[in-house]
Design a protein around this motif. Structure first.
Motif, PDB file in Angstrom:
ATOM      1  N   GLY A   8       0.811  -1.212   0.000  1.00  0.00           N
ATOM      2  CA  GLY A   8       0.000   0.000   0.000  1.00  0.00           C
ATOM      3  C   GLY A   8       0.846   1.264   0.000  1.00  0.00           C
ATOM      4  O   GLY A   8       0.556   2.217  -0.734  1.00  0.00           O
ATOM      5  N   LEU A   9       1.904   1.288   0.794  1.00  0.00           N
ATOM      6  CA  LEU A   9       2.790   2.448   0.805  1.00  0.00           C
ATOM      7  C   LEU A   9       3.503   2.603  -0.536  1.00  0.00           C
ATOM      8  O   LEU A   9       3.692   3.714  -1.027  1.00  0.00           O
ATOM      9  CB  LEU A   9       3.812   2.330   1.942  1.00  0.00           C
ATOM     10  N   GLY A  10       3.881   1.474  -1.141  1.00  0.00           N
ATOM     11  CA  GLY A  10       4.504   1.530  -2.462  1.00  0.00           C
ATOM     12  C   GLY A  10       3.553   2.083  -3.508  1.00  0.00           C
ATOM     13  O   GLY A  10       3.932   2.931  -4.333  1.00  0.00           O
ATOM     14  N   LEU A  11       2.306   1.605  -3.491  1.00  0.00           N
ATOM     15  CA  LEU A  11       1.309   2.104  -4.443  1.00  0.00           C
ATOM     16  C   LEU A  11       1.035   3.587  -4.225  1.00  0.00           C
ATOM     17  O   LEU A  11       0.888   4.348  -5.185  1.00  0.00           O
ATOM     18  CB  LEU A  11       0.007   1.304  -4.331  1.00  0.00           C
ATOM     19  N   THR A  12       0.968   4.001  -2.970  1.00  0.00           N
ATOM     20  CA  THR A  12       0.755   5.422  -2.676  1.00  0.00           C
ATOM     21  C   THR A  12       1.920   6.252  -3.201  1.00  0.00           C
ATOM     22  O   THR A  12       1.719   7.309  -3.806  1.00  0.00           O
ATOM     23  CB  THR A  12       0.589   5.640  -1.161  1.00  0.00           C
ATOM     24  N   GLY A  13       3.131   5.767  -2.991  1.00  0.00           N
ATOM     25  CA  GLY A  13       4.304   6.464  -3.502  1.00  0.00           C
ATOM     26  C   GLY A  13       4.316   6.554  -5.015  1.00  0.00           C
ATOM     27  O   GLY A  13       4.618   7.611  -5.588  1.00  0.00           O
ATOM     28  N   GLY A  15       1.689   6.456  -6.860  1.00  0.00           N
ATOM     29  CA  GLY A  15       0.606   7.370  -7.211  1.00  0.00           C
ATOM     30  C   GLY A  15       1.051   8.815  -7.170  1.00  0.00           C
ATOM     31  O   GLY A  15       0.755   9.599  -8.071  1.00  0.00           O
ATOM     32  N   VAL A  16       1.785   9.166  -6.120  1.00  0.00           N
ATOM     33  CA  VAL A  16       2.310  10.534  -6.014  1.00  0.00           C
ATOM     34  C   VAL A  16       3.304  10.793  -7.148  1.00  0.00           C
ATOM     35  O   VAL A  16       3.294  11.859  -7.768  1.00  0.00           O
ATOM     36  CB  VAL A  16       2.953  10.761  -4.624  1.00  0.00           C
ATOM     37  N   PHE A  17       4.156   9.795  -7.444  1.00  0.00           N
ATOM     38  CA  PHE A  17       5.151   9.946  -8.504  1.00  0.00           C
ATOM     39  C   PHE A  17       4.488  10.143  -9.869  1.00  0.00           C
ATOM     40  O   PHE A  17       4.867  11.034 -10.632  1.00  0.00           O
ATOM     41  CB  PHE A  17       6.076   8.726  -8.530  1.00  0.00           C
ATOM     42  N   PHE A  18       3.477   9.321 -10.191  1.00  0.00           N
ATOM     43  CA  PHE A  18       2.800   9.463 -11.479  1.00  0.00           C
ATOM     44  C   PHE A  18       2.030  10.779 -11.566  1.00  0.00           C
ATOM     45  O   PHE A  18       1.960  11.400 -12.623  1.00  0.00           O
ATOM     46  CB  PHE A  18       1.859   8.280 -11.743  1.00  0.00           C
ATOM     47  N   SER A  19       1.449  11.214 -10.455  1.00  0.00           N
ATOM     48  CA  SER A  19       0.774  12.513 -10.455  1.00  0.00           C
ATOM     49  C   SER A  19       1.773  13.637 -10.694  1.00  0.00           C
ATOM     50  O   SER A  19       1.496  14.579 -11.445  1.00  0.00           O
ATOM     51  CB  SER A  19       0.046  12.745  -9.132  1.00  0.00           C
ATOM     52  N   LYS A  29      -3.287  13.741 -18.978  1.00  0.00           N
ATOM     53  CA  LYS A  29      -4.425  13.123 -18.293  1.00  0.00           C
ATOM     54  C   LYS A  29      -4.211  11.642 -18.012  1.00  0.00           C
ATOM     55  O   LYS A  29      -4.711  11.126 -17.027  1.00  0.00           O
ATOM     56  CB  LYS A  29      -5.715  13.359 -19.070  1.00  0.00           C
ATOM     57  N   GLY A  30      -3.437  10.949 -18.853  1.00  0.00           N
ATOM     58  CA  GLY A  30      -3.167   9.534 -18.607  1.00  0.00           C
ATOM     59  C   GLY A  30      -2.337   9.317 -17.359  1.00  0.00           C
ATOM     60  O   GLY A  30      -2.654   8.468 -16.514  1.00  0.00           O
ATOM     61  N   LEU A  31      -1.268  10.075 -17.215  1.00  0.00           N
ATOM     62  CA  LEU A  31      -0.426   9.950 -16.023  1.00  0.00           C
ATOM     63  C   LEU A  31      -1.155  10.401 -14.766  1.00  0.00           C
ATOM     64  O   LEU A  31      -1.016   9.792 -13.704  1.00  0.00           O
ATOM     65  CB  LEU A  31       0.864  10.760 -16.200  1.00  0.00           C
ATOM     66  N   LEU A  32      -1.936  11.468 -14.888  1.00  0.00           N
ATOM     67  CA  LEU A  32      -2.699  11.941 -13.730  1.00  0.00           C
ATOM     68  C   LEU A  32      -3.732  10.900 -13.290  1.00  0.00           C
ATOM     69  O   LEU A  32      -3.906  10.655 -12.092  1.00  0.00           O
ATOM     70  CB  LEU A  32      -3.385  13.265 -14.043  1.00  0.00           C
ATOM     71  N   ASN A  36      -3.804   8.979  -9.731  1.00  0.00           N
ATOM     72  CA  ASN A  36      -4.969   8.991  -8.845  1.00  0.00           C
ATOM     73  C   ASN A  36      -5.388   7.580  -8.445  1.00  0.00           C
ATOM     74  O   ASN A  36      -5.666   7.311  -7.277  1.00  0.00           O
ATOM     75  CB  ASN A  36      -6.141   9.694  -9.527  1.00  0.00           C
ATOM     76  N   ILE A  37      -5.440   6.695  -9.414  1.00  0.00           N
ATOM     77  CA  ILE A  37      -5.864   5.318  -9.130  1.00  0.00           C
ATOM     78  C   ILE A  37      -4.874   4.637  -8.194  1.00  0.00           C
ATOM     79  O   ILE A  37      -5.271   3.962  -7.234  1.00  0.00           O
ATOM     80  CB  ILE A  37      -6.041   4.542 -10.448  1.00  0.00           C
ATOM     81  N   LEU A  38      -3.579   4.808  -8.462  1.00  0.00           N
ATOM     82  CA  LEU A  38      -2.572   4.202  -7.591  1.00  0.00           C
ATOM     83  C   LEU A  38      -2.617   4.801  -6.188  1.00  0.00           C
ATOM     84  O   LEU A  38      -2.471   4.080  -5.193  1.00  0.00           O
ATOM     85  CB  LEU A  38      -1.179   4.379  -8.198  1.00  0.00           C
ATOM     86  N   PHE A  39      -2.832   6.105  -6.087  1.00  0.00           N
ATOM     87  CA  PHE A  39      -2.889   6.751  -4.782  1.00  0.00           C
ATOM     88  C   PHE A  39      -4.070   6.230  -3.959  1.00  0.00           C
ATOM     89  O   PHE A  39      -3.911   5.855  -2.793  1.00  0.00           O
ATOM     90  CB  PHE A  39      -2.972   8.273  -4.930  1.00  0.00           C
ATOM     91  N   ILE A  40      -5.243   6.198  -4.563  1.00  0.00           N
ATOM     92  CA  ILE A  40      -6.439   5.722  -3.844  1.00  0.00           C
ATOM     93  C   ILE A  40      -6.291   4.261  -3.440  1.00  0.00           C
ATOM     94  O   ILE A  40      -6.604   3.884  -2.304  1.00  0.00           O
ATOM     95  CB  ILE A  40      -7.708   5.916  -4.706  1.00  0.00           C
TER      96      ILE A  40
END
Length: 140
Positions: A8-13, A15-19, A29-32, A36-40
């Protein structure tokens, strides 16, 4: 720490990186959307589904939840500028209670901690003990 929380922490990280990459590449819009999906999903895996639902459905978090998810939807359908503005507002309102904890954590990281302990930055962060007060100024 369990494996689920590590993932979960990896996915959140990620998500922040892709955003961040989505913002750098002129609101791609694809990366954003991927961010978003990875962060959630990362937040959900880190704290659990029930806790995530309780967090987003708290009465005091309705405004932040609504603006975050409407912004998320706008990014998905292809309006990244308006979506990111709404998401940023929702993110600040939702996670404003975590800023003091984040500030303490950042101060313990070797290079960033030194930077955040400089007199000017420290006086600014000490001046806003509770980020909710700052958010309330902008949401009159």
């Amino acid at each position: 720490m369990s494996d689920r929380k590590k993932i979960g922490l990896g996915l959140t990280g990620f998500g922040v990186f892709f955003s961040f990459l989505g913002i750098i590449f002129f609101l791609d819009k694809g990366l954003l959307a991927m961010g978003n999906i990875l962060f959630i999903s990362g937040v959900t895996l880190t704290i659990g589904l029930k806790s995530t639902m309780q967090f987003f459905m708290k009465r005091q978090n309705y405004k932040g939840t609504l603006s975050f998810f409407v912004g998320f939807f706008l990014v998905i359908i292809g309006w990244p500028i308006f979506g990111m503005i709404l998401e940023a507002y929702g993110f600040i309102v939702l996670f404003s209670g975590f800023w003091p904890t984040l500030a303490v954590f950042i101060q313990r990281i070797p290079i960033l901690g030194w930077l955040f302990q400089q007199p000017y930055i420290r006086s600014e962060s000490d001046g806003h003990k509770n980020m909710r007060e700052l958010v309330n100024i902008f949401t009159i």
